[in-house]
Write a protein that holds these residues in place. Structure first.
Motif, PDB file in Angstrom:
ATOM      1  N   ILE A 177       0.888  -1.253  -0.366  1.00 52.00           N
ATOM      2  CA  ILE A 177       0.018  -0.282   0.033  1.00 52.00           C
ATOM      3  C   ILE A 177       0.811   1.098  -0.083  1.00 52.00           C
ATOM      4  CG2 ILE A 177      -0.365  -0.308   2.622  1.00 52.00           C
ATOM      5  CD1 ILE A 177      -2.786   0.833   0.033  1.00 52.00           C
ATOM      6  N   GLY A 178       0.216   2.714  -0.704  1.00 53.06           N
ATOM      7  CA  GLY A 178       1.220   3.221  -0.967  1.00 53.06           C
ATOM      8  C   GLY A 178       1.386   3.958   1.152  1.00 53.06           C
ATOM      9  N   ASP A 179       2.891   5.156   0.684  1.00 56.52           N
ATOM     10  CA  ASP A 179       2.426   5.380   1.507  1.00 56.52           C
ATOM     11  C   ASP A 179       1.696   6.661   1.920  1.00 56.52           C
ATOM     12  OD1 ASP A 179       4.738   4.340   1.826  1.00 56.52           O
ATOM     13  OD2 ASP A 179       6.083   5.962   1.855  1.00 56.52           O
ATOM     14  N   VAL A 180       1.968   7.247   0.850  1.00 53.42           N
ATOM     15  CA  VAL A 180       0.114   8.157   0.328  1.00 53.42           C
ATOM     16  C   VAL A 180      -1.293   7.691  -0.124  1.00 53.42           C
ATOM     17  CG1 VAL A 180       1.580  10.814   0.365  1.00 53.42           C
ATOM     18  CG2 VAL A 180       1.236   9.294  -1.702  1.00 53.42           C
ATOM     19  N   GLN A 181      -2.255   8.564   0.588  1.00 52.15           N
ATOM     20  CA  GLN A 181      -3.186   8.320  -0.086  1.00 52.15           C
ATOM     21  C   GLN A 181      -4.006   8.729  -0.355  1.00 52.15           C
ATOM     22  OE1 GLN A 181      -4.346   4.693  -0.201  1.00 52.15           O
ATOM     23  NE2 GLN A 181      -1.917   4.525  -0.103  1.00 52.15           N
ATOM     24  N   PHE A 182      -3.659   9.989  -1.380  1.00 50.97           N
ATOM     25  CA  PHE A 182      -4.468  11.321  -1.389  1.00 50.97           C
ATOM     26  C   PHE A 182      -5.468  10.552  -2.411  1.00 50.97           C
ATOM     27  CE2 PHE A 182      -0.716  11.749  -3.754  1.00 50.97           C
ATOM     28  CZ  PHE A 182      -0.817  12.313  -5.009  1.00 50.97           C
ATOM     29  N   LEU A 183      -4.676   9.795  -3.060  1.00 54.60           N
ATOM     30  CA  LEU A 183      -6.530   8.812  -3.821  1.00 54.60           C
ATOM     31  C   LEU A 183      -6.132   7.418  -3.469  1.00 54.60           C
ATOM     32  CD1 LEU A 183      -4.789  10.078  -7.657  1.00 54.60           C
ATOM     33  CD2 LEU A 183      -6.885  10.782  -6.192  1.00 54.60           C
ATOM     34  N   PRO A 184      -6.648   7.454  -2.083  1.00 59.05           N
ATOM     35  CA  PRO A 184      -6.673   5.964  -1.487  1.00 59.05           C
ATOM     36  C   PRO A 184      -7.364   4.887  -2.221  1.00 59.05           C
ATOM     37  CG  PRO A 184      -9.180   7.320  -1.153  1.00 59.05           C
ATOM     38  CD  PRO A 184      -8.765   7.724  -2.476  1.00 59.05           C
ATOM     39  N   GLY A 185      -6.141   4.133  -1.866  1.00 57.26           N
ATOM     40  CA  GLY A 185      -5.942   2.487  -2.521  1.00 57.26           C
ATOM     41  C   GLY A 185      -4.729   2.311  -3.320  1.00 57.26           C
ATOM     42  N   PHE A 230     -10.252   8.564  -9.330  1.00 61.56           N
ATOM     43  CA  PHE A 230     -11.479   8.882  -9.535  1.00 61.56           C
ATOM     44  C   PHE A 230     -12.591   9.757 -10.402  1.00 61.56           C
ATOM     45  CE2 PHE A 230      -9.180   7.119  -5.744  1.00 61.56           C
ATOM     46  CZ  PHE A 230      -9.969   5.792  -5.513  1.00 61.56           C
ATOM     47  N   ALA A 231     -13.644   9.996 -10.315  1.00 55.80           N
ATOM     48  CA  ALA A 231     -15.055  11.593 -11.249  1.00 55.80           C
ATOM     49  C   ALA A 231     -14.618  12.712  -9.895  1.00 55.80           C
ATOM     50  CB  ALA A 231     -16.308  11.262 -10.679  1.00 55.80           C
ATOM     51  N   TRP A 232     -14.811  12.544  -7.984  1.00 52.23           N
ATOM     52  CA  TRP A 232     -13.815  13.604  -7.626  1.00 52.23           C
ATOM     53  C   TRP A 232     -12.506  14.373  -7.779  1.00 52.23           C
ATOM     54  CZ3 TRP A 232     -10.395  12.249  -4.528  1.00 52.23           C
ATOM     55  CH2 TRP A 232     -10.132  11.178  -3.858  1.00 52.23           C
ATOM     56  N   GLU A 233     -11.919  13.894  -8.609  1.00 57.92           N
ATOM     57  CA  GLU A 233     -10.348  14.550  -8.746  1.00 57.92           C
ATOM     58  C   GLU A 233     -10.286  16.417  -8.508  1.00 57.92           C
ATOM     59  OE1 GLU A 233      -7.096  12.689  -9.696  1.00 57.92           O
ATOM     60  OE2 GLU A 233      -8.940  10.469  -9.763  1.00 57.92           O
ATOM     61  N   PRO A 234     -10.135  17.115  -8.867  1.00 53.27           N
ATOM     62  CA  PRO A 234     -10.737  18.083  -9.056  1.00 53.27           C
ATOM     63  C   PRO A 234     -10.405  18.334 -10.418  1.00 53.27           C
ATOM     64  CG  PRO A 234      -8.808  18.409  -7.347  1.00 53.27           C
ATOM     65  CD  PRO A 234      -9.217  17.056  -7.716  1.00 53.27           C
ATOM     66  N   ALA A 235     -11.026  19.347 -11.426  1.00 55.10           N
ATOM     67  CA  ALA A 235     -11.380  19.377 -12.849  1.00 55.10           C
ATOM     68  C   ALA A 235     -10.263  19.140 -13.704  1.00 55.10           C
ATOM     69  CB  ALA A 235     -12.069  20.599 -12.987  1.00 55.10           C
ATOM     70  N   GLY A 236      -8.975  20.344 -13.126  1.00 58.63           N
ATOM     71  CA  GLY A 236      -7.981  20.284 -13.747  1.00 58.63           C
ATOM     72  C   GLY A 236      -6.839  18.997 -13.616  1.00 58.63           C
ATOM     73  N   ARG A 253     -15.699  -1.099  -5.701  1.00 57.57           N
ATOM     74  CA  ARG A 253     -16.784  -1.433  -4.548  1.00 57.57           C
ATOM     75  C   ARG A 253     -16.110  -0.478  -3.129  1.00 57.57           C
ATOM     76  NH1 ARG A 253     -13.664  -6.103  -4.194  1.00 57.57           N
ATOM     77  NH2 ARG A 253     -13.268  -5.712  -1.592  1.00 57.57           N
ATOM     78  N   VAL A 254     -14.990   0.331  -3.133  1.00 56.11           N
ATOM     79  CA  VAL A 254     -15.218   1.100  -1.722  1.00 56.11           C
ATOM     80  C   VAL A 254     -15.672   2.786  -2.385  1.00 56.11           C
ATOM     81  CG1 VAL A 254     -13.524   2.699  -0.435  1.00 56.11           C
ATOM     82  CG2 VAL A 254     -12.740  -0.064  -0.316  1.00 56.11           C
ATOM     83  N   ASP A 255     -15.009   3.190  -3.510  1.00 57.26           N
ATOM     84  CA  ASP A 255     -15.914   4.175  -3.772  1.00 57.26           C
ATOM     85  C   ASP A 255     -16.513   4.327  -5.174  1.00 57.26           C
ATOM     86  OD1 ASP A 255     -15.509   7.402  -4.742  1.00 57.26           O
ATOM     87  OD2 ASP A 255     -14.145   7.670  -3.661  1.00 57.26           O
ATOM     88  N   PRO A 256     -17.422   4.795  -4.954  1.00 64.20           N
ATOM     89  CA  PRO A 256     -18.892   4.645  -6.303  1.00 64.20           C
ATOM     90  C   PRO A 256     -18.099   6.172  -7.545  1.00 64.20           C
ATOM     91  CG  PRO A 256     -19.839   5.239  -4.657  1.00 64.20           C
ATOM     92  CD  PRO A 256     -18.392   5.266  -4.005  1.00 64.20           C
ATOM     93  N   ALA A 257     -17.405   6.426  -6.986  1.00 65.07           N
ATOM     94  CA  ALA A 257     -17.067   7.850  -8.079  1.00 65.07           C
ATOM     95  C   ALA A 257     -15.520   6.837  -8.638  1.00 65.07           C
ATOM     96  CB  ALA A 257     -16.634   8.680  -7.603  1.00 65.07           C
TER      97      ALA A 257
END
Length: 159
Positions: A32-40, A110-116, A82-86
């Motif tokens: 698993i990655g040290d950072v999880q700003f994109l979970p998983g 994920f779809a919720w990431e910033p548009a840019g 399964r964990v995030d529908p986005a």
């Protein structure tokens, strides 16, 4: 988590001392990655710390590493869906720019990431995302970590 393993990620995985390891695969370790700003976010580490690039592996081991990367990518995809529908997709990368050992990044998107940024490389996220405590691997990521591990088991992960 004690951080000493970070200076020898592969050696500590081989010794069973790397707490980020989710599963042992044929040619490496799914972590698993040290950072999880994109979970998983996960990483595939080669199981020989002397190997610096894919081309240094014998053909059979090279194919095993690429197969492991594919399996980890599918596990992250299934778990994150399964964990995030986005969830949208995964990005698979072998870069070799900073760390001196062969590894592959598996980034869920994920779809919720910033548009840019949603359709751009992860490396364009602010540099602070890699050091911000809000995104550091912690117990709050156990559910996605366990989901990925379960998917690896389902897909037949084993050394």
């Amino acid at each position: 988590m004690v951080d000493g393993w970070r200076t020898d990620r592969i050696g500590s995985a081989l010794r069973g001392e790397n707490p980020a390891v989710m599963r042992r695969l044929r040619a490496g370790f799914a972590v698993i990655g040290d950072v999880q700003f994109l979970p998983g976010y996960s990483v595939l580490l080669v199981d020989d710390p002397r190997v610096r690039r894919l081309s240094e592996l014998p053909a059979e081991k090279r194919l095993a590493f690429l197969s492991d990367m594919d399996m980890l990518g599918e596990a992250v995809e299934n778990a994150c869906r399964r964990v995030d529908p986005a969830f949208r997709r995964v990005n698979l990368e072998i870069l070799g720019n900073a760390d001196a050992f062969l590894h592959a990044h598996v980034w869920p998107r994920f779809a919720w990431e910033p548009a840019g940024l949603v359709q751009r490389p992860v490396w364009l996220y602010p540099r602070t995302n890699w050091s911000d405590e809000r995104y550091a691997l912690a117990a709050r990521h156990d559910a996605v970590r366990e989901a990925i591990g379960g998917e690896l088991d389902r897909l037949g992960a084993s050394a």
